[in-house]
Design a protein around this motif. Structure first.
Motif, PDB file in Angstrom:
ATOM      1  N   ASN A  76      29.264 -30.552 -42.908  1.00  0.00           N
ATOM      2  CA  ASN A  76      28.306 -31.265 -43.765  1.00  0.00           C
ATOM      3  C   ASN A  76      28.982 -31.883 -44.982  1.00  0.00           C
ATOM      4  OD1 ASN A  76      26.647 -29.603 -42.009  1.00  0.00           O
ATOM      5  ND2 ASN A  76      24.938 -30.199 -43.342  1.00  0.00           N
ATOM      6  N   HIS A  95      28.592 -27.847 -37.636  1.00  0.00           N
ATOM      7  CA  HIS A  95      27.829 -27.898 -36.377  1.00  0.00           C
ATOM      8  C   HIS A  95      28.643 -28.647 -35.334  1.00  0.00           C
ATOM      9  CE1 HIS A  95      24.186 -26.634 -38.531  1.00  0.00           C
ATOM     10  NE2 HIS A  95      24.580 -27.466 -39.485  1.00  0.00           N
ATOM     11  N   GLU A 104      29.141 -25.373 -44.201  1.00  0.00           N
ATOM     12  CA  GLU A 104      28.221 -25.515 -43.075  1.00  0.00           C
ATOM     13  C   GLU A 104      28.822 -26.477 -42.046  1.00  0.00           C
ATOM     14  OE1 GLU A 104      24.181 -26.553 -44.087  1.00  0.00           O
ATOM     15  OE2 GLU A 104      23.642 -26.782 -41.964  1.00  0.00           O
ATOM     16  N   SER A 146      31.294 -31.082 -36.832  1.00  0.00           N
ATOM     17  CA  SER A 146      30.806 -31.843 -37.977  1.00  0.00           C
ATOM     18  C   SER A 146      30.649 -30.911 -39.170  1.00  0.00           C
ATOM     19  CB  SER A 146      29.465 -32.477 -37.601  1.00  0.00           C
ATOM     20  OG  SER A 146      28.777 -32.907 -38.741  1.00  0.00           O
TER      21      SER A 146
HETATM   22  C1  LIG Z   1      24.007 -30.192 -42.291  1.00  0.00           C
HETATM   23  O1  LIG Z   1      24.054 -31.215 -41.300  1.00  0.00           O
HETATM   24  C2  LIG Z   1      23.139 -31.050 -40.231  1.00  0.00           C
HETATM   25  C3  LIG Z   1      23.371 -32.178 -39.250  1.00  0.00           C
HETATM   26  O2  LIG Z   1      24.681 -32.136 -38.722  1.00  0.00           O
HETATM   27  C4  LIG Z   1      21.704 -31.013 -40.739  1.00  0.00           C
HETATM   28  O3  LIG Z   1      20.838 -30.775 -39.665  1.00  0.00           O
HETATM   29  C5  LIG Z   1      21.573 -29.934 -41.809  1.00  0.00           C
HETATM   30  O4  LIG Z   1      20.281 -30.000 -42.370  1.00  0.00           O
HETATM   31  C6  LIG Z   1      22.613 -30.134 -42.902  1.00  0.00           C
HETATM   32  N1  LIG Z   1      22.520 -29.016 -43.859  1.00  0.00           N
HETATM   33  C7  LIG Z   1      22.252 -29.202 -45.142  1.00  0.00           C
HETATM   34  C8  LIG Z   1      22.214 -27.978 -45.992  1.00  0.00           C
HETATM   35  O5  LIG Z   1      22.031 -30.310 -45.606  1.00  0.00           O
END
Ligand SMILES: *[C@@H]1O[C@H](CO)[C@@H](O)[C@H](O)[C@H]1NC(C)=O
Ligand SMILES: *[C@@H]1O[C@H](CO)[C@@H](O)[C@H](O)[C@H]1NC(C)=O
Length: 254
Positions: A96, A201, A199, A94
């Motif tokens: 972001n 995950h 970013e 995933s």
């Molecule tokens: C990016 O996505 C994850 C969930 O997949 C979330 O937990 C995280 O806070 C997000 N990062 C930002 C910088 O928004």
């Protein structure tokens, strides 16, 4: 053309499925939903791409123009079967920044998976025509026909959750997931978790419903597959079936 004429024209184009054990019965009976689940799980292990459908959130956002709220959004995405704990759930990376994964946060999504028939061999030519390209073959062998409608495809419905440890390349899970994922998607090494640009995950798509279209309905199952059947398929079962266009289990060429 009458529907029945059309169907009988299309039917000879379909390939037979290999289902476990009693493959002699394949042409005379429709595979069960459980047997279809085995084929579907094999497709997941062999198919690197899917189309993920999400819904744009009902609240407007700076990312999207006005008017798309609540509309379906479908895009090609990388998929894999790399989850060491729950192999029946697709493993996704995933990002972001991705519209698909922004829409999927806290929501349900669908991934459509399609079996791609391996390339068909070219039509075979006679001994003489191979020796002499100017020799016109009086009896050219017809190329095998291809019908995408005969091939299995399905949609998985569910939601995303993090895979614990998968983002950390030093953990056991992280090593397994990342080695598996980059073997399916070598180019993804540039956007693995911790990269400097985007970013990202690793997430698991928890599958809650499965809708299967195995091909033409007179020889393939079409309908819902029970999530328990989908989950309970074993590695041995996946290795024991063959999909249209794959080399048969006995190793002989088609
Ligand atoms: C990016 O996505 C994850 C969930 O997949 C979330 O937990 C995280 O806070 C997000 N990062 C930002 C910088 O928004
Ligand atoms: C996702 O689907 C489930 C049913 O499987 C439903 O209970 C839930 O409300 C849905 N979630 C959202 C955010 O719509």
């Amino acid at each position: 053309m009458k529907a029945s004429t059309l169907l009988s024209t299309l039917l000879p184009l379909t390939s037979a499925y290999s289902v476990p054990k009693d493959s002699s019965h394949v042409t005379s009976r429709i595979p069960t939903a459980r047997e279809s689940a085995i084929l579907a799980r094999r497709i997941l292990t062999l198919t690197p791409l899917g189309t993920i459908s999400t819904i744009f959130p009902s609240t407007s956002s700076s990312h999207n123009p006005k008017g798309v709220e609540g509309k379906p959004h479908a895009l090609m995405e990388y998929i894999s079967a790399c989850d060491p704990l729950y192999p029946s759930n697709p493993t996704l990376l995933s990002l972001n920044i991705s519209s698909t994964f922004r829409n999927a946060a806290g929501a349900n999504l669908t991934v459509a998976v399609t079996w791609t028939h391996p390339p068909l061999p070219p039509p075979s030519r006679s001994f003489f025509s191979r020796l002499n390209p100017f020799f016109s073959d009086p009896t050219p062998v017809k190329a095998q026909s291809y019908s995408a409608a005969a091939l299995p495809r399905y949609s998985l419905m569910g939601y995303l959750e993090p895979i614990e440890g998968a983002d950390d390349p030093k953990s056991d899970t992280g090593q397994q997931v990342q080695a598996c994922y980059t073997s399916v998607h070598p180019d993804a090494k540039y956007w693995l978790p911790g990269n400097r640009i985007h970013e990202s995950h690793f997430v698991r798509m928890v599958v809650t419903e499965i809708y299967w279209v195995g091909g033409f309905g007179d020889r393939a199952y079409i309908g819902w597959i029970d999530a328990k059947d989908w989950e309970s398929v074993t590695k041995e079962e996946i290795e024991g079936v063959r999909l249209p266009g794959e080399k048969p289990l006995d190793g002989k060429d088609l």
